[in-house]
Design a protein around this motif. Structure first.
Motif, PDB file in Angstrom:
ATOM      1  N   LYS A 129      85.675-102.776 -73.274  1.00 24.72           N
ATOM      2  CA  LYS A 129      85.869-102.248 -72.332  1.00 24.72           C
ATOM      3  C   LYS A 129      86.951-101.506 -71.656  1.00 24.72           C
ATOM      4  O   LYS A 129      88.230-102.399 -71.870  1.00 24.72           O
ATOM      5  N   LEU A 130      87.095-100.767 -71.645  1.00 22.75           N
ATOM      6  CA  LEU A 130      88.393 -99.742 -71.107  1.00 22.75           C
ATOM      7  C   LEU A 130      88.919 -98.761 -70.138  1.00 22.75           C
ATOM      8  O   LEU A 130      87.476 -99.378 -68.962  1.00 22.75           O
ATOM      9  N   ILE A 131      89.797 -99.984 -69.609  1.00 28.43           N
ATOM     10  CA  ILE A 131      90.720 -98.884 -68.155  1.00 28.43           C
ATOM     11  C   ILE A 131      91.483 -98.461 -68.518  1.00 28.43           C
ATOM     12  O   ILE A 131      92.693 -97.746 -69.120  1.00 28.43           O
ATOM     13  N   LEU A 132      91.383 -97.273 -67.863  1.00 30.60           N
ATOM     14  CA  LEU A 132      91.621 -95.410 -68.076  1.00 30.60           C
ATOM     15  C   LEU A 132      92.998 -94.939 -66.796  1.00 30.60           C
ATOM     16  O   LEU A 132      92.517 -95.746 -65.498  1.00 30.60           O
ATOM     17  N   HIS A 133      93.923 -94.679 -67.610  1.00 31.02           N
ATOM     18  CA  HIS A 133      95.217 -94.051 -66.883  1.00 31.02           C
ATOM     19  C   HIS A 133      94.905 -92.549 -67.118  1.00 31.02           C
ATOM     20  O   HIS A 133      95.810 -91.937 -68.178  1.00 31.02           O
ATOM     21  N   VAL A 134      94.509 -91.869 -65.590  1.00 31.93           N
ATOM     22  CA  VAL A 134      94.465 -90.214 -66.127  1.00 31.93           C
ATOM     23  C   VAL A 134      95.988 -89.750 -65.374  1.00 31.93           C
ATOM     24  O   VAL A 134      95.959 -90.129 -63.852  1.00 31.93           O
ATOM     25  N   PHE A 135      96.734 -88.497 -65.906  1.00 29.36           N
ATOM     26  CA  PHE A 135      97.780 -87.865 -65.128  1.00 29.36           C
ATOM     27  C   PHE A 135      96.776 -86.776 -64.956  1.00 29.36           C
ATOM     28  O   PHE A 135      96.172 -86.019 -66.106  1.00 29.36           O
ATOM     29  N   MET A 143      88.374-108.412 -83.111  1.00 30.80           N
ATOM     30  CA  MET A 143      88.514-107.037 -82.737  1.00 30.80           C
ATOM     31  C   MET A 143      89.091-106.812 -81.465  1.00 30.80           C
ATOM     32  O   MET A 143      88.636-107.937 -80.496  1.00 30.80           O
ATOM     33  N   THR A 144      89.546-106.098 -80.662  1.00 28.10           N
ATOM     34  CA  THR A 144      89.831-106.193 -79.341  1.00 28.10           C
ATOM     35  C   THR A 144      89.001-105.510 -78.439  1.00 28.10           C
ATOM     36  O   THR A 144      87.568-105.050 -78.172  1.00 28.10           O
ATOM     37  N   GLU A 145      88.646-106.775 -76.902  1.00 32.80           N
ATOM     38  CA  GLU A 145      87.475-106.484 -76.413  1.00 32.80           C
ATOM     39  C   GLU A 145      87.388-105.764 -74.734  1.00 32.80           C
ATOM     40  O   GLU A 145      87.016-104.444 -74.784  1.00 32.80           O
ATOM     41  N   HIS A 146      89.077-105.889 -74.759  1.00 34.38           N
ATOM     42  CA  HIS A 146      89.577-104.910 -73.529  1.00 34.38           C
ATOM     43  C   HIS A 146      90.577-103.804 -74.360  1.00 34.38           C
ATOM     44  O   HIS A 146      91.278-103.998 -75.149  1.00 34.38           O
ATOM     45  N   LEU A 147      90.720-102.674 -73.519  1.00 33.48           N
ATOM     46  CA  LEU A 147      91.945-101.158 -73.605  1.00 33.48           C
ATOM     47  C   LEU A 147      92.834-100.529 -72.728  1.00 33.48           C
ATOM     48  O   LEU A 147      91.286-100.263 -71.942  1.00 33.48           O
ATOM     49  N   HIS A 148      93.695-100.767 -71.883  1.00 31.18           N
ATOM     50  CA  HIS A 148      94.351-100.038 -71.807  1.00 31.18           C
ATOM     51  C   HIS A 148      93.884 -98.755 -72.394  1.00 31.18           C
ATOM     52  O   HIS A 148      94.891 -98.262 -74.014  1.00 31.18           O
ATOM     53  N   ILE A 149      93.938 -96.999 -71.764  1.00 30.63           N
ATOM     54  CA  ILE A 149      94.316 -96.287 -72.189  1.00 30.63           C
ATOM     55  C   ILE A 149      94.838 -94.656 -71.511  1.00 30.63           C
ATOM     56  O   ILE A 149      94.440 -94.763 -69.732  1.00 30.63           O
ATOM     57  N   ILE A 150      95.822 -94.570 -72.022  1.00 34.33           N
ATOM     58  CA  ILE A 150      96.810 -93.724 -70.889  1.00 34.33           C
ATOM     59  C   ILE A 150      97.027 -92.105 -71.259  1.00 34.33           C
ATOM     60  O   ILE A 150      97.150 -91.366 -72.359  1.00 34.33           O
ATOM     61  N   CYS A 151      95.687 -91.401 -70.371  1.00 36.22           N
ATOM     62  CA  CYS A 151      95.803 -89.970 -70.688  1.00 36.22           C
ATOM     63  C   CYS A 151      96.389 -89.129 -70.423  1.00 36.22           C
ATOM     64  O   CYS A 151      97.081 -89.463 -69.369  1.00 36.22           O
ATOM     65  N   LEU A 152      97.500 -88.283 -71.415  1.00 41.70           N
ATOM     66  CA  LEU A 152      97.986 -87.219 -70.361  1.00 41.70           C
ATOM     67  C   LEU A 152      97.700 -86.435 -70.069  1.00 41.70           C
ATOM     68  O   LEU A 152      98.056 -85.657 -68.955  1.00 41.70           O
ATOM     69  N   ALA A 153      96.581 -85.706 -70.299  1.00 41.98           N
ATOM     70  CA  ALA A 153      95.535 -85.184 -68.899  1.00 41.98           C
ATOM     71  C   ALA A 153      94.130 -85.322 -69.100  1.00 41.98           C
ATOM     72  O   ALA A 153      93.651 -86.494 -69.922  1.00 41.98           O
ATOM     73  N   GLN A 154      93.485 -84.406 -67.961  1.00 44.07           N
ATOM     74  CA  GLN A 154      91.885 -85.079 -67.740  1.00 44.07           C
ATOM     75  C   GLN A 154      91.623 -84.463 -68.944  1.00 44.07           C
ATOM     76  O   GLN A 154      90.962 -84.171 -69.652  1.00 44.07           O
ATOM     77  N   PRO A 155      90.774 -85.441 -68.883  1.00 46.29           N
ATOM     78  CA  PRO A 155      90.296 -85.285 -70.993  1.00 46.29           C
ATOM     79  C   PRO A 155      88.397 -85.317 -70.716  1.00 46.29           C
ATOM     80  O   PRO A 155      88.061 -84.516 -71.092  1.00 46.29           O
ATOM     81  N   TYR A 156      87.760 -85.103 -69.224  1.00 45.32           N
ATOM     82  CA  TYR A 156      86.703 -84.325 -68.708  1.00 45.32           C
ATOM     83  C   TYR A 156      86.471 -82.989 -68.068  1.00 45.32           C
ATOM     84  O   TYR A 156      88.211 -83.338 -66.784  1.00 45.32           O
ATOM     85  N   PRO A 157      86.187 -81.890 -68.076  1.00 40.02           N
ATOM     86  CA  PRO A 157      85.357 -81.908 -69.553  1.00 40.02           C
ATOM     87  C   PRO A 157      86.666 -81.009 -70.636  1.00 40.02           C
ATOM     88  O   PRO A 157      87.631 -81.233 -70.584  1.00 40.02           O
ATOM     89  N   PRO A 158      85.935 -82.344 -71.716  1.00 46.54           N
ATOM     90  CA  PRO A 158      86.375 -81.702 -72.493  1.00 46.54           C
ATOM     91  C   PRO A 158      86.692 -80.034 -73.403  1.00 46.54           C
ATOM     92  O   PRO A 158      85.834 -79.831 -74.546  1.00 46.54           O
TER      93      PRO A 158
END
Length: 372
Positions: A37-43, A1-16
Motif C-alpha cells: 500500500k503506497l503513499i506517494l509524495h510528488v514534486f 515484508m513491509t505492507e505500507h510505504l511512503h515514496i517521495i518522488c523527486l518529480a512527476q513519474p508519469y508519464p514515464p
C-alpha cells in the motif's frame, strides 16, 4: 515484508518518458503489484501536473510545487534539494510510522529531521550526484551555466553526508555501490537495479535496416552525442540513421538536414518509440558520462530484435557488457555498425539477453521490501 510505504518522488513519474521517471514509475508499479500500500509524495514543476494514473497505484497521492525561486541558487544547500524542502511534506509523513523511500538525494532535505528519527528511511541514489553535476559543467559553453553546475557539484558532495541518517542506501549500479560503501562503510548499501517496462510484443517482428539513437534531445549530454553521430558517423555510413526523442535542438535538426540518410523524429509517442527500438537493426547506446545506469541501453537490449552497440562509458558499473557490441573510437563504431548491419540476431540470442537481464535483478523489489 513491509505492507505500507511512503515514496517521495523527486518529480512527476508519469508519464514515464525519461530515465528518472521510468525508474520511479515502474518501481511504483512493481511495488503495487506486490500488494504494498503506497503513499506517494510528488514534486511538480514547470508544466507538470497531477496525474490520475498514479491514483490507480497508490492509496494516497500528495502533490507539492517546487520552490524554484532564484534565491535558492544562493543557498548553501544544493538547489535541487533546497527547492524540494517542504513543511507540508514533513507533516504528511508524520501522520503514521510507515517506512519512507526517498527518491534521489534531491528529496533528502528533511532526511535528518528529528521528527523522522525513529522511522525506517531508504534513499534511492539515481547517480553519484556530485560526479554527475561536475560532468554537466563541462558540457555548457555558457560561463554562468558551467559555474552553476560546478557550484552545485561542490554543494552536493558536501550534502551527501546526510546519507548517514538513512537506514538503507539503494544504489543504481555496481560502481555506485562500491563508491557509496567506501564513503559510508557503516551503512547498509545495496544494489537496486533500475526498473523499466519489460512488456514485450514479439508478434511478427522483423528488424529494419536502420540505426537508432534515442533520448531526451534537449539535454546537453544527449545533444553532444547526437551531434557526434551527425558529424563523425553519418557521413561515413551508407545506412539510415534515425535520431528520435524529446525536443531536438535546432542544431541537431540543421545538421541532420545535410544528410539524405538521416531522419530526426521529434517527440514520438511511446508506442512509436517502442516500435523504433524494437525494429532497429542496431540500437546505438553511446554516452559521454559514466554515471548511473542508462535506460536506453537496457531498453535496446530487452526490447530490441537487432544488436546494441555501446561504449565503455555506457557499460560503466553494470553487468550488461556481454550482451552488447562494445565500440569506443570512431573507427570501432563504424566497424561495429558494418558487421551488425550484415547479420541478424537469432531468437535464441534475444531470449538469452532477456533472461540475463531478469537474472541480474532488474525490476526486483527485494531490497526495498526486505525487513530491516
Amino acid at each position: 515484508m513491509t505492507e505500507h510505504l511512503h515514496i517521495i518522488c523527486l518529480a512527476q513519474p508519469y508519464p514515464p518518458t525519461y530515465g528518472g521517471a521510468i525508474d520511479m514509475f515502474y518501481k511504483i508499479k512493481a511495488l503495487h503489484g506486490a500488494g504494498i500500500k503506497l503513499i506517494l509524495h510528488v514534486f511538480l514543476y514547470r508544466d507538470y501536473k497531477e496525474e490520475p494514473e498514479l491514483e490507480k497505484l497508490a492509496s494516497k497521492v500528495f502533490y507539492y510545487r517546487r520552490d524554484t525561486g532564484a534565491k535558492n541558487v544562493f543557498s548553501s544547500i544544493p538547489y535541487i534539494v533546497k527547492s524540494r524542502i517542504n513543511e507540508n511534506l514533513l507533516n504528511n509523513l508524520c501522520r503514521d510510522k510507515y517506512p519512507i523511500l526517498f527518491e534521489g538525494l534531491h528529496t533528502c532535505g528533511i532526511l535528518s529531521h528529528p521528527q523522522l528519527r525513529d522511522r525506517f528511511k531508504m534513499v534511492r541514489m539515481h547517480n553519484i550526484e556530485h560526479d554527475y553535476y561536475k560532468l554537466l559543467s563541462s558540457y555548457h559553453p555558457l560561463a554562468w551555466a558551467s559555474l552553476f553546475y560546478r557550484l552545485e557539484a561542490r554543494k552536493l558532495k558536501k550534502f551527501e553526508r546526510i546519507l548517514n541518517y538513512a537506514n538503507r542506501i539503494l544504489a543504481i549500479s555496481n560502481a555506485d555501490v562500491a563508491q557509496l560503501c567506501r564513503r559510508f562503510p557503516d551503512k547498509d548499501v545495496r544494489l537496486l537495479n533500475c526498473f523499466f517496462d519489460d512488456t514485450i510484443n514479439d508478434c511478427d517482428i522483423k528488424t529494419k535496416p536502420y540505426l537508432l539513437y534515442h533520448g531526451n534531445l534537449s539535454i546537453s549530454e544527449n545533444i553532444k552525442v547526437a551531434e557526434y553521430l551527425l558529424d563523425e558517423i553519418a557521413p561515413n555510413i551508407n545506412h539510415r540513421l534515425i535520431i528520435a526523442g524529446r525536443n531536438p535542438t535546432r542544431s541537431i535538426c540543421q545538421k541532420a538536414a545535410q544528410y539524405d540518410n538521416v531522419e530526426v523524429i521529434a517527440n514520438p509517442v511511446q508506442p512509436r518509440m517502442e516500435q523504433l527500438m524494437t525494429e532497429a537493426q542496431v540500437n546505438l547506446a553511446i554516452t559521454l558520462q559514466p554515471t548511473g545506469i542508462k535506460l536506453k541501453l537496457l531498453n535496446g537490449l530487452y526490447k530490441g530484435h537487432g544488436y546494441c552497440i555501446a561504449n565503455r562509458e555506457m557499460l560503466h558499473g553494470n553487468s550488461l557488457g556481454t550482451l552488447c557490441i562494445e565500440a569506443n573510437s570512431k573507427a570501432e563504431i563504424l566497424s561495429a555498425i558494418d558487421k551488425a548491419m550484415k547479420s541478424t540476431a537469432s531468437s535464441d540470442v534475444i531470449a538469452a539477453r532477456r533472461k540475463t537481464i531478469a537474472d541480474l535483478g532488474y525490476n526486483s523489489i527485494t531490497n526495498i521490501i526486505d525487513e530491516p
